[in-house]
Design a protein around this motif. Sequence first.
Motif, PDB file in Angstrom:
ATOM      1  N   PRO A  95     -14.397  13.106  33.779  1.00 54.59           N
ATOM      2  CA  PRO A  95     -14.349  11.874  33.028  1.00 54.59           C
ATOM      3  C   PRO A  95     -15.061  10.800  33.400  1.00 54.59           C
ATOM      4  O   PRO A  95     -15.392   9.952  32.564  1.00 54.59           O
ATOM      5  CB  PRO A  95     -12.632  11.681  33.536  1.00 54.59           C
ATOM      6  N   GLN A  96     -15.672  10.826  34.816  1.00 52.63           N
ATOM      7  CA  GLN A  96     -16.311   9.807  35.158  1.00 52.63           C
ATOM      8  C   GLN A  96     -18.066  10.038  34.229  1.00 52.63           C
ATOM      9  O   GLN A  96     -18.761   9.051  34.309  1.00 52.63           O
ATOM     10  CB  GLN A  96     -17.188  10.127  36.421  1.00 52.63           C
ATOM     11  N   GLU A  97     -18.007  10.970  33.481  1.00 56.84           N
ATOM     12  CA  GLU A  97     -19.293  11.207  32.440  1.00 56.84           C
ATOM     13  C   GLU A  97     -18.969  10.503  31.208  1.00 56.84           C
ATOM     14  O   GLU A  97     -19.883  10.596  30.310  1.00 56.84           O
ATOM     15  CB  GLU A  97     -19.900  12.694  32.341  1.00 56.84           C
ATOM     16  N   GLY A  98     -17.913   9.741  31.068  1.00 57.56           N
ATOM     17  CA  GLY A  98     -17.549   9.268  29.771  1.00 57.56           C
ATOM     18  C   GLY A  98     -18.452   8.233  29.153  1.00 57.56           C
ATOM     19  O   GLY A  98     -19.065   8.557  28.106  1.00 57.56           O
ATOM     20  N   PRO A  99     -19.203   7.337  30.231  1.00 54.07           N
ATOM     21  CA  PRO A  99     -20.223   6.428  29.558  1.00 54.07           C
ATOM     22  C   PRO A  99     -21.684   7.232  29.112  1.00 54.07           C
ATOM     23  O   PRO A  99     -21.998   6.676  28.105  1.00 54.07           O
ATOM     24  CB  PRO A  99     -20.577   5.686  30.842  1.00 54.07           C
ATOM     25  N   ARG A 100     -21.796   8.396  29.759  1.00 52.23           N
ATOM     26  CA  ARG A 100     -23.173   9.030  29.307  1.00 52.23           C
ATOM     27  C   ARG A 100     -22.770   9.537  27.984  1.00 52.23           C
ATOM     28  O   ARG A 100     -23.633   9.907  26.993  1.00 52.23           O
ATOM     29  CB  ARG A 100     -23.202  10.247  30.305  1.00 52.23           C
ATOM     30  N   ALA A 101     -21.349  10.195  27.679  1.00 56.43           N
ATOM     31  CA  ALA A 101     -21.177  10.763  26.423  1.00 56.43           C
ATOM     32  C   ALA A 101     -21.124   9.616  25.380  1.00 56.43           C
ATOM     33  O   ALA A 101     -21.734  10.011  24.230  1.00 56.43           O
ATOM     34  CB  ALA A 101     -19.664  11.132  26.282  1.00 56.43           C
ATOM     35  N   ILE A 102     -20.817   8.378  25.547  1.00 59.99           N
ATOM     36  CA  ILE A 102     -20.874   7.338  24.759  1.00 59.99           C
ATOM     37  C   ILE A 102     -22.580   7.174  24.164  1.00 59.99           C
ATOM     38  O   ILE A 102     -22.625   7.243  23.059  1.00 59.99           O
ATOM     39  CB  ILE A 102     -20.268   6.057  25.297  1.00 59.99           C
ATOM     40  N   ALA A 103     -23.405   7.118  25.143  1.00 61.13           N
ATOM     41  CA  ALA A 103     -24.639   7.018  24.826  1.00 61.13           C
ATOM     42  C   ALA A 103     -25.303   8.155  24.033  1.00 61.13           C
ATOM     43  O   ALA A 103     -25.812   7.904  23.116  1.00 61.13           O
ATOM     44  CB  ALA A 103     -25.718   6.888  26.291  1.00 61.13           C
ATOM     45  N   ILE A 104     -24.757   9.274  24.225  1.00 60.53           N
ATOM     46  CA  ILE A 104     -25.296  10.516  23.468  1.00 60.53           C
ATOM     47  C   ILE A 104     -24.718  10.315  21.866  1.00 60.53           C
ATOM     48  O   ILE A 104     -25.197  10.394  20.907  1.00 60.53           O
ATOM     49  CB  ILE A 104     -24.601  11.812  24.069  1.00 60.53           C
ATOM     50  N   GLY A 105     -23.419   9.961  21.879  1.00 58.31           N
ATOM     51  CA  GLY A 105     -22.656   9.977  20.610  1.00 58.31           C
ATOM     52  C   GLY A 105     -23.138   8.856  19.871  1.00 58.31           C
ATOM     53  O   GLY A 105     -23.060   9.014  18.705  1.00 58.31           O
ATOM     54  N   LEU A 106     -23.533   7.794  20.466  1.00 57.46           N
ATOM     55  CA  LEU A 106     -24.180   6.780  19.624  1.00 57.46           C
ATOM     56  C   LEU A 106     -25.465   6.579  19.096  1.00 57.46           C
ATOM     57  O   LEU A 106     -26.086   6.290  18.294  1.00 57.46           O
ATOM     58  CB  LEU A 106     -23.722   5.132  20.174  1.00 57.46           C
ATOM     59  N   ALA A 107     -26.198   7.546  19.987  1.00 55.71           N
ATOM     60  CA  ALA A 107     -27.534   7.529  19.803  1.00 55.71           C
ATOM     61  C   ALA A 107     -27.943   8.289  18.538  1.00 55.71           C
ATOM     62  O   ALA A 107     -28.870   8.070  17.702  1.00 55.71           O
ATOM     63  CB  ALA A 107     -28.362   8.169  20.931  1.00 55.71           C
ATOM     64  N   ILE A 108     -27.119   9.298  18.277  1.00 54.18           N
ATOM     65  CA  ILE A 108     -27.370   9.965  17.172  1.00 54.18           C
ATOM     66  C   ILE A 108     -27.065   9.233  15.544  1.00 54.18           C
ATOM     67  O   ILE A 108     -27.867   9.444  14.707  1.00 54.18           O
ATOM     68  CB  ILE A 108     -26.397  11.242  17.091  1.00 54.18           C
ATOM     69  N   PRO A 109     -25.944   8.552  15.783  1.00 54.43           N
ATOM     70  CA  PRO A 109     -25.835   7.886  14.469  1.00 54.43           C
ATOM     71  C   PRO A 109     -26.836   6.584  14.311  1.00 54.43           C
ATOM     72  O   PRO A 109     -27.121   6.411  13.002  1.00 54.43           O
ATOM     73  CB  PRO A 109     -24.355   7.291  14.631  1.00 54.43           C
ATOM     74  N   VAL A 110     -27.120   5.960  15.397  1.00 52.33           N
ATOM     75  CA  VAL A 110     -28.162   4.889  15.178  1.00 52.33           C
ATOM     76  C   VAL A 110     -29.279   5.420  14.819  1.00 52.33           C
ATOM     77  O   VAL A 110     -30.037   4.898  13.570  1.00 52.33           O
ATOM     78  CB  VAL A 110     -28.281   4.343  16.699  1.00 52.33           C
ATOM     79  N   LEU A 111     -29.721   6.593  14.909  1.00 51.10           N
ATOM     80  CA  LEU A 111     -31.068   7.180  14.474  1.00 51.10           C
ATOM     81  C   LEU A 111     -30.920   7.629  13.125  1.00 51.10           C
ATOM     82  O   LEU A 111     -31.863   7.479  12.237  1.00 51.10           O
ATOM     83  CB  LEU A 111     -31.765   8.256  15.398  1.00 51.10           C
ATOM     84  N   LEU A 112     -29.941   8.115  12.733  1.00 49.73           N
ATOM     85  CA  LEU A 112     -29.689   8.626  11.400  1.00 49.73           C
ATOM     86  C   LEU A 112     -29.476   7.348  10.721  1.00 49.73           C
ATOM     87  O   LEU A 112     -30.074   7.510   9.486  1.00 49.73           O
ATOM     88  CB  LEU A 112     -28.207   9.496  11.646  1.00 49.73           C
ATOM     89  N   TYR A 113     -28.788   6.225  10.961  1.00 45.97           N
ATOM     90  CA  TYR A 113     -28.681   5.386  10.126  1.00 45.97           C
ATOM     91  C   TYR A 113     -29.998   4.636   9.753  1.00 45.97           C
ATOM     92  O   TYR A 113     -30.230   4.228   8.644  1.00 45.97           O
ATOM     93  CB  TYR A 113     -27.536   4.182  10.820  1.00 45.97           C
ATOM     94  N   LEU A 114     -30.894   4.564  10.783  1.00 42.46           N
ATOM     95  CA  LEU A 114     -32.121   3.682  10.699  1.00 42.46           C
ATOM     96  C   LEU A 114     -32.880   4.582   9.489  1.00 42.46           C
ATOM     97  O   LEU A 114     -33.439   4.040   8.803  1.00 42.46           O
ATOM     98  CB  LEU A 114     -32.754   3.902  12.122  1.00 42.46           C
ATOM     99  N   THR A 115     -32.689   5.897   9.841  1.00 39.90           N
ATOM    100  CA  THR A 115     -33.742   6.834   8.880  1.00 39.90           C
ATOM    101  C   THR A 115     -33.104   6.536   7.370  1.00 39.90           C
ATOM    102  O   THR A 115     -33.929   6.165   6.503  1.00 39.90           O
ATOM    103  CB  THR A 115     -33.639   8.309   9.321  1.00 39.90           C
TER     104      THR A 115
END
Length: 368
Positions: A215-235
């Motif tokens: 569970p301590q890796e939750g913040p890293r999961a957030i970074a991965i999970g939001l990086a994908i939509p941000v790049l997709l939305y930008l494109t």
Amino acid sequence: MSAQTFAEKLISKNHMGINIASVTIGVGILTFPRTLAKATGAFDGWISVILSGLIAWLIGWMLAKLAARFPRQTFFEYTSIIASKPVGYVLTILVCVYTMLFVSFEIRAIGNISKQYLFYETPVEMITLSFLLIVQYAVAGSRIAMLRLNLLFLPVVFVVIAVVLLFTTQLVEIENVRPFFSSDWRSLLKGTEGVGLSYSGFEVILFYTMLMRNPQEGPRAIAIGLAIPVLLYLTIYMFVIGVFSAEVAKNLTYPTIELAKEVEIPGGFFERVESIFFTIWIMTIFNTCAMWLDITIINLTSMFQRVTKILWIFILSPLIYFIAMLPQNLVDFFTFAEKLTYYGFLIVYLVPIGLLLLAKLRGVKGHE
């Protein structure tokens, strides 16, 4: 239950990141270019996409820190520890209302868009009901199996989007994206607020962290999970403006689907790419609805443990369908979406952040 069996029922950091990306990439991605074009009136909406993504990451990081502080505990359990049991009941019920409304919004969106692009003669009520029944079936089964569907569906969605963008590259006109940096800061902030609904979904970290191996890796999961939509939305935003221009995009109800309609594959092998695009997109919205309904049931069963999951599904489904059918037209539907965004900002963003601060002040922490 053996340790090996228990481990098989847990998910990794990367899997959680994919779940977050999948639930974030929902209906909002079909409409956000119109919202941004209206707010900024230019190509500069990409700045709002990044700003909104950074704000979402900051909020998501705090939500992940809260959930990681109480591993293997539900939202109701750790809210009760932090702020007392009566407060835990109230806040959890408010969260259940939000998640249930989100399911209603998503299934109605499926009904509206399917009728417009796929099933012209089918009543929207029947389309919405059929989709809800499929979501029910998914939620009634294994929770981990449902989450693992994201690993199967999301890559397919990316492939279809890549094909759409590849064949629309030749339609991009550089004049449509000029002038650069013509929007003032008020317009950019308005665009940042407008794209907020498109990032809704990362708050699932509050409820699914208890299923993570670490569970301590939750913040890293957030970074991965939001990086994908941000790049997709930008494109997608860059292509929508490049093909249609901001003036045209602000008048399109679903600019992303209209972009797919512009695709012409050589040889005429596919004549209606937007139908294929939307059919594939239904898989992502299906996962989104299933996860939100599952979260509603997680929270309800944590408060009322004697009521089974199946019974909650039968209780909630008619109510979800009734709410989904309340908007009478697109104006009502988008007004409902806007109000839902503000309600969610209060209930699943500000309240959990307040709980995190209170937990730190009181020194309250769970045990794995």
